[in-house]
Design a protein around this motif. Structure first.
Motif, PDB file in Angstrom:
ATOM      1  N   GLY A 235       0.758  -1.412  -0.284  1.00  9.61           N
ATOM      2  CA  GLY A 235       0.233   0.064  -0.208  1.00  9.61           C
ATOM      3  C   GLY A 235       1.000   1.179   0.264  1.00  9.61           C
ATOM      4  O   GLY A 235       0.251   2.542   0.022  1.00  9.61           O
ATOM      5  N   LYS A 236       2.219   1.885  -0.092  1.00  9.00           N
ATOM      6  CA  LYS A 236       3.082   2.300  -0.374  1.00  9.00           C
ATOM      7  C   LYS A 236       2.566   3.291  -1.510  1.00  9.00           C
ATOM      8  O   LYS A 236       2.053   4.279  -1.004  1.00  9.00           O
ATOM      9  CB  LYS A 236       4.284   1.949  -0.946  1.00  9.00           C
ATOM     10  CG  LYS A 236       5.175   1.011   0.459  1.00  9.00           C
ATOM     11  CD  LYS A 236       6.160   0.582  -0.278  1.00  9.00           C
ATOM     12  CE  LYS A 236       6.213  -0.514  -0.884  1.00  9.00           C
ATOM     13  NZ  LYS A 236       6.086  -1.395  -1.648  1.00  9.00           N
ATOM     14  N   SER A 237       2.158   2.968  -2.304  1.00  9.44           N
ATOM     15  CA  SER A 237       1.971   3.891  -3.620  1.00  9.44           C
ATOM     16  C   SER A 237       0.530   4.466  -3.204  1.00  9.44           C
ATOM     17  O   SER A 237       0.061   6.078  -3.417  1.00  9.44           O
ATOM     18  CB  SER A 237       2.244   3.603  -4.481  1.00  9.44           C
ATOM     19  OG  SER A 237       2.870   2.507  -5.892  1.00  9.44           O
ATOM     20  N   THR A 238      -0.985   3.681  -2.477  1.00  9.39           N
ATOM     21  CA  THR A 238      -1.702   3.865  -1.950  1.00  9.39           C
ATOM     22  C   THR A 238      -1.541   5.219  -1.463  1.00  9.39           C
ATOM     23  O   THR A 238      -2.184   6.236  -0.989  1.00  9.39           O
ATOM     24  CB  THR A 238      -3.025   3.180  -2.011  1.00  9.39           C
ATOM     25  OG1 THR A 238      -2.551   1.782  -2.824  1.00  9.39           O
ATOM     26  CG2 THR A 238      -4.326   4.030  -1.517  1.00  9.39           C
ATOM     27  N   LEU A 239      -0.608   4.559  -0.052  1.00  3.82           N
ATOM     28  CA  LEU A 239      -0.731   5.591   0.707  1.00  3.82           C
ATOM     29  C   LEU A 239       0.252   7.719  -0.191  1.00  3.82           C
ATOM     30  O   LEU A 239      -0.599   8.854   0.088  1.00  3.82           O
ATOM     31  CB  LEU A 239       1.116   5.490   2.076  1.00  3.82           C
ATOM     32  CG  LEU A 239       0.670   6.241   2.761  1.00  3.82           C
ATOM     33  CD1 LEU A 239       0.828   7.005   4.558  1.00  3.82           C
ATOM     34  CD2 LEU A 239       2.339   5.925   3.636  1.00  3.82           C
TER      35      LEU A 239
ATOM     36  N   THR B 148      10.128   3.761  -1.444  1.00  5.29           N
ATOM     37  CA  THR B 148      11.530   2.715  -2.020  1.00  5.29           C
ATOM     38  C   THR B 148      10.896   1.028  -1.656  1.00  5.29           C
ATOM     39  O   THR B 148      10.743   1.284  -0.216  1.00  5.29           O
ATOM     40  CB  THR B 148      12.414   3.109  -1.859  1.00  5.29           C
ATOM     41  OG1 THR B 148      13.905   2.407  -2.311  1.00  5.29           O
ATOM     42  CG2 THR B 148      13.003   3.153   0.014  1.00  5.29           C
ATOM     43  N   HIS B 149      11.832   0.059  -2.561  1.00  2.00           N
ATOM     44  CA  HIS B 149      11.649  -0.805  -2.045  1.00  2.00           C
ATOM     45  C   HIS B 149      13.153  -1.683  -2.160  1.00  2.00           C
ATOM     46  O   HIS B 149      13.517  -2.456  -1.288  1.00  2.00           O
ATOM     47  CB  HIS B 149      11.393  -1.990  -3.601  1.00  2.00           C
ATOM     48  CG  HIS B 149      10.530  -2.101  -4.224  1.00  2.00           C
ATOM     49  ND1 HIS B 149       9.941  -1.661  -5.129  1.00  2.00           N
ATOM     50  CD2 HIS B 149       9.155  -3.269  -3.136  1.00  2.00           C
ATOM     51  CE1 HIS B 149       8.338  -2.826  -5.157  1.00  2.00           C
ATOM     52  NE2 HIS B 149       7.994  -2.884  -3.892  1.00  2.00           N
ATOM     53  N   ASP B 150      13.939  -0.530  -1.492  1.00  4.66           N
ATOM     54  CA  ASP B 150      15.707  -1.077  -1.414  1.00  4.66           C
ATOM     55  C   ASP B 150      15.504  -0.775  -0.153  1.00  4.66           C
ATOM     56  O   ASP B 150      16.197   0.313   0.521  1.00  4.66           O
ATOM     57  CB  ASP B 150      16.289  -0.259  -2.430  1.00  4.66           C
ATOM     58  CG  ASP B 150      18.025  -0.588  -2.160  1.00  4.66           C
ATOM     59  OD1 ASP B 150      18.323  -1.185  -1.534  1.00  4.66           O
ATOM     60  OD2 ASP B 150      18.259  -0.591  -3.266  1.00  4.66           O
TER      61      ASP B 150
END
Ligand code: ATP
Length: 348
Positions: free
Chosen positions: A61-65, A210-212
Motif C-alpha cells: 500500500g506504499k503507492s496508495t499512501l 523505495t523497495h530498497d
C-alpha cells in the motif's frame, strides 16, 4: 502524535508550530468488484526539511499512501494536513515523481519544455521561467541538454528531467514513488546523491517510497517501515548518519549496517520486538496490520539489493533536435503530475 511542536516565537515566547505534514489515521479501501483495503489507519508527522523513506513489502500500500497524501486518491478515512491546513485537493506546493519516467515526460517537448511545463501552468513570467529552468537543470547536471528530447536521453537522464520538472516549481513537499527503481545501479547511486545535494540546497521536505532497504537508510533522516497490506506502520526509525553521506564510506559504517539490519528485521517480523531510538509497533495505529509471513527473507520481498533493469534507451546524440514543442495534444500522451494543477483529473 499531536502534529505540533514547541518552538520559540520571534518575541521569545514558546509557540506551537504545526508539522509540515500530518497524516492522521489515514485509511483507504479500493471499492468495486475487487474491494481491497490497502491502508489501515496510518498516522505520522513530517517536519519541514526532513527526508522520510517509506519501505514495506510488495503490494502493501506504499503507492496508495503517497497518492492519498497527494490527493490523487481521496482517502476512505482519516486526514492529511499540510502546514496545519487540511488538504482538500492537490496542493499547489506539492510535486510528485514516479518511477516510470518514460511515461511521465512529454516526448514531443524538449527538456526545457518539459521542465518549464508546470511553470507555464502557474503563469510564471517568461524570463523568470527560463532562469528557473536553467538553474534547475544545473542542479541536476543537465546544463546543455535543454534542446534535447526525452527519447534522445538515457534512462538516468530522463529521470533527472522528471526530477528537475518537479523541482522547478520549488515544491514545499516532494513525493517520490520508487524514483530510481528503473535505472542501473551506478545511475541510481548518482541520482541518490543528487537528491541529497538538492535537499541540502533547497531544504525541500521529501517523502520517498523505495523497495530498497539500503537506499532507505542511505537517503533517509528516518525510515518508516510498513506492514503487509493493509499497510500500517510497524517501525519509525531515525537514521543517525549525519548530513554528509557517501556511497562507499557511509554504506560501510557500523551505524549503516546496524540500521539496515534493523529495517530488515522489522520487515520480517512486523516490528514490536526491538527499538532503535525510534518508535515501533503500537504507536499511531502501528502494528495493527498483519505481520509478514515468518521466514520470508525481507530481501526477497523487497529486492533490497536495489538491482534495477538497466535502461535500454540510447544515450543522447550530441546533435540536438530542433527546439520548440510539437502542438501539445493533451489526449495523446501522459499527463505529468509534478504540479498540483495538472493532477486533479486523477482523483478517484
Ligand atoms: N485500483 C485498485 N483497485 C483495487 N485494488 C487496488 C487498486 N490499486 C491497488 N490495489 C491493491 O492495493 C494494494 C496496495 O497497492 P499499492 O500499489 O499501493 O502497493 P505498493 O506497496 O505500492 O506495491 P508495490 O510494492 O508493488 O509497488 C495491492 O494489494 C493492490 O493490488
Amino acid at each position: 502524535m499531536t502534529g505540533e511542536r514547541n518552538e520559540p516565537t520571534t518575541d521569545g515566547s514558546a509557540g506551537t508550530v504545526p508539522s509540515m505534514l500530518e497524516v492522521s489515521d489515514l485509511g483507504h479501501t479500493y471499492t468495486g468488484q475487487q474491494e481491497h483495503t490497502a491502508i489501515g489507519g496510518v498516522t505520522f508527522d513530517v517536519d519541514a526539511g526532513q527526508l522520510t523513506c517509506i519501505v514495506g513489502p510488495s503490494g502493501c500500500g506504499k503507492s496508495t499512501l503517497l497518492r492519498c497524501i497527494a490527493s490523487l486518491i481521496r482517502p476512505s478515512s482519516g486526514e492529511v494536513r499540510m502546514h496545519g491546513q487540511p488538504v482538500r485537493g492537490v496542493p499547489e506546493d506539492l510535486a510528485v515523481v514516479f518511477q516510470d519516467y518514460g511515461r511521465s515526460l512529454f516526448p514531443w517537448m524538449s527538456v526545457r519544455g518539459n521542465v518549464e511545463f508546470p511553470l507555464r501552468s502557474e503563469n510564471v513570467p517568461k524570463e523568470q521561467r527560463r532562469e528557473r529552468v536553467r538553474q534547475t537543470l544545473e542542479w541536476v547536471g543537465l546544463s546543455g541538454s535543454e534542446r534535447k528530447y526525452p527519447w534522445q536521453l538515457s534512462g538516468g537522464m530522463q529521470q533527472r528531467v522528471a526530477i528537475a520538472r518537479a523541482l522547478a516549481c520549488r515544491p514545499a513537499l516532494l513525493l517520490m514513488d520508487e524514483p530510481f527503481a528503473s535505472v542501473d545501479a551506478q545511475t541510481r547511486f548518482d541520482l541518490e546523491d543528487l537528491l541529497l545535494r538538492v535537499r541540502a540546497e533547497q531544504d525541500t521536505t521529501i517523502l520517498l517510497v523505495t523497495h530498497d532497504i539500503d537506499e532507505s537508510v542511505y537517503l533517509g533522516d528516518r525510515v518508516l517501515v510498513l506492514s503487509r497490506t493493509p499497510a500500517s506502520i510497524v517501525a519509525d526509525l531515525p537514521v543517525d548518519l549525519g548530513d554528509e553521506r557517501d556511497q562507499i564510506g557511509t554504506r560501510e559504517s557500523e551505524t549503516f549496517v546496524h540500521l539496515r539490519g534493523e529495517v530488515a528485521r522489522m520487515l520480517r517480523g512486523g516490528g514490536g520486538t526491538e527499538r532503535l531510538g525510534g518508535t515501533t509497533a503500537g504507536n499511531s495505529g502501528a502494528g495493527s496490520g498483519p505481520a509478514p509471513e515468518d521466514g520470508a527473507a525481507p530481501e526477497e520481498e523487497l529486492g533490497s539489493d536495489g538491482s534495477s533493469t538497466a535502461d535500454g534507451s540510447s544515450t543522447a546524440d550530441e546533435e540536438s533536435a530542433p527546439d520548440g514543442e510539437r502542438a501539445a495534444d493533451a489526449t495523446a500522451g501522459p499527463v505529468p503530475l509534478e504540479s498540483g494543477s495538472g493532477a486533479r483529473e486523477h482523483l478517484e
